[in-house]
Design an enzyme around this catalytic site. Structure first.
Site, mmCIF file in Angstrom:
data_model
loop_
_atom_site.group_PDB
_atom_site.id
_atom_site.type_symbol
_atom_site.label_atom_id
_atom_site.label_comp_id
_atom_site.label_asym_id
_atom_site.label_seq_id
_atom_site.Cartn_x
_atom_site.Cartn_y
_atom_site.Cartn_z
ATOM 1 C CG HIS A 344 -1.976 0.777 1.445
ATOM 2 N ND1 HIS A 344 -1.267 2.345 1.224
ATOM 3 C CD2 HIS A 344 -2.826 1.169 1.321
ATOM 4 C CE1 HIS A 344 -2.082 3.932 1.908
ATOM 5 N NE2 HIS A 344 -3.510 2.540 1.698
ATOM 6 N N GLY A 345 1.941 1.584 0.809
ATOM 7 C CA GLY A 345 2.842 2.548 1.086
ATOM 8 C C GLY A 345 2.757 3.404 1.555
ATOM 9 C CG ASP A 346 0.687 7.156 2.956
ATOM 10 O OD1 ASP A 346 1.223 7.369 4.028
ATOM 11 O OD2 ASP A 346 -0.220 8.004 2.691
ATOM 12 C CB ILE A 347 -0.183 1.313 6.369
ATOM 13 C CG1 ILE A 347 -1.397 0.467 5.374
ATOM 14 C CG2 ILE A 347 -1.442 0.915 7.690
ATOM 15 C CD1 ILE A 347 -2.889 0.414 4.532
ATOM 16 C CG ASN A 351 -4.466 6.452 3.684
ATOM 17 O OD1 ASN A 351 -5.475 7.703 3.266
ATOM 18 N ND2 ASN A 351 -3.060 6.975 3.426
#
Length: 448
Positions: A344-347, A351
């Site tokens: 995901h990269g931005d948990i 979000n």
């Protein structure tokens, strides 16, 4: 110089917003209605009011803020000058000598607008590198009756009235401060092309325009990214196909239509309420990450390798001891990667949204490929605040993440240090305060 007590302020929100497609005052930009942004641009005024029709969203917002609503005087032509006249009459009734005005469609008005117009002696309008902005102006109350007489016989341009009254220009250096905010045509075009029905005001984040809609009666969100990273995220969201993430209903090269999640449970509020709530929120986030990583098919072509993501940290490492350690740890973890996943990269807590029918779903992925441990790092840095900077909390939640993910404490704390260092590097490059991220990096380093 005009004393601040002699000036009252008026937001001009009487336009029909036909080209915009929704009443501008209610459109949310970076978390704030445009009306609130316009009001903040009138700082220094002794009182504030809103010019808008009685049955408008602007009227509702004004009432909620305890501000006077000034409809246009009857029998005069529609237009901003009629709104200015309403403001001049109100200012006169209050005993003020000057009226500062600002349109409601500026996303970033200058904080010193009123002060600089007043310093010029009044009867002034803003001039920026992109041209004249006659509605960002300071008007003398004595102009009310001459303006009323003009509007009874004609409907002149604002600048013509100002020129006849001897208004002068005050130069503002930033054209962006007066940029008129209009939604891109892509929103309305996709609403029409995809047979959607608007279901709320559009709003803008730092990276996208969004429009609540209904698609065949189903609540959905139309997203029009204006950054390449966000467009890639939409493509990766479609690839997840509902596995732990919001489902994509339709997409093309410009826009993506997502299922709309109710957001009835706020993970940020849950985490900030108590230590137990913090642990419960962490457990939810770990579960969603596990769903995103489980049973992945071949990676989508849009996903990017994780290593280049850390370029900012590598650049800053040479001049900062803590960031140097964060980069050393990141470099080692990247080299040791044996379980690459589409990340995901931005948990973080904002979000992942909840819906009573669908459960917890992630939104806004970055679309990276790399070690799965990276997706757990940001949740330990969030939500920002005192609790996230508590060393006992970091150690406790790191243990929980290890237990749920099956990853070692060395990996989880290492990725936490690496990501906090990366966030601090990004903040430094953007001129923002890196204090929170540096504190979390120090805590993670001390626990390694």
């Amino acid at each position: 110089m005009i004393p601040a007590g002699d000036i009252v302020g008026l937001v001009l929100a009487g336009g029909r917003s036909r080209r915009f497609g929704w009443e501008k005052a209610a459109v949310v930009v970076d978390g704030r209605p445009l009306l609130d942004i316009a009001l903040s641009g009138l700082g220094g005024c002794g009182a504030l009011a809103v010019n808008a029709p009685k049955d408008s969203e602007a009227a509702r917002l004004a009432a909620a803020r305890g501000l006077p609503l000034l409809p246009d005087p009857e029998g005069l032509p529609d237009g901003p000058l009629t709104g200015v006249l309403a403001g001049l009459d109100w200012a006169a009734a209050r005993g003020a000598a000057w009226l500062a005005t600002s349109p409601c469609d500026l996303a970033d008005p200058p904080a010193d607008l009123v002060a600089r117009l007043a310093a010029a002696g009044g009867c002034a309008y803003a001039l920026a590198p992109d041209g004249r902005h006659p509605l960002s102006a300071l008007w003398p109350v004595e102009l009310a009756e001459p303006l009323r007489a003009i509007l009874r016989r004609e409907h002149p341009p604002v600048r013509a009235v100002q020129d006849d009254a001897g208004f002068k220009a005050v130069l503002f250096e930033r054209a962006a401060s007066f940029a008129n905010l209009n939604t891109p045509g892509g929103l309305s075009a996709h609403v029409q092309a995809w047979g959607l029905s608007p279901d709320g005001a559009p709003f803008r984040t730092r990276s996208s325009w969004l429009q609540p809609v209904r698609a065949d009666g189903v609540a959905a969100m139309l997203k029009l990214p204006f950054e390449a990273e966000e467009r890639r995220g939409g493509q990766v969201l479609a690839w997840f196909d509902g596995r732990g993430a919001a489902r994509v209903l339709r997409a093309d090269d410009e826009a993506v239509l997502l299922e709309r999640l109710a957001g009835d449970i706020d993970l940020v509020a849950m985490a900030e309420a108590s230590a137990t709530g913090d642990e419960n929120a962490c457990r939810v986030l770990c579960t969603v990450v596990g769903q995103l990583h489980a049973g992945q098919p071949a990676p989508p072509p849009q996903a990017h390798p994780l290593r280049p993501w850390f370029a900012g940290l590598e650049r800053r490492a040479a001049n900062h001891a803590l960031l140097a350690r964060a980069w050393t740890v990141a470099d080692r973890l990247l080299a040791e990667s044996h379980e690459p996943r589409v990340l995901h990269g931005d948990i973080h807590h904002a979000n992942v949204l909840h819906d009573p029918a669908k459960g917890w779903r992630a939104i806004d992925p970055k679309g990276l490929i790399g070690p799965r441990g990276y997706d757990y790092a940001n949740l330990l840095r969030n939500p920002p605040g005192r609790r996230a900077r508590d060393p006992a909390r970091l150690g406790r939640l790191a243990g929980m993440v290890c237990e749920i993910s099956g990853l070692s404490r060395r990996e989880i704390l290492g990725w936490t240090l690496a990501h906090a260092g990366l966030s601090a590097a990004w903040s430094l490059e953007a001129g923002d305060d890196p204090a929170h991220s540096l504190t979390v990096a120090e805590l993670a380093a001390s626990l390694l």
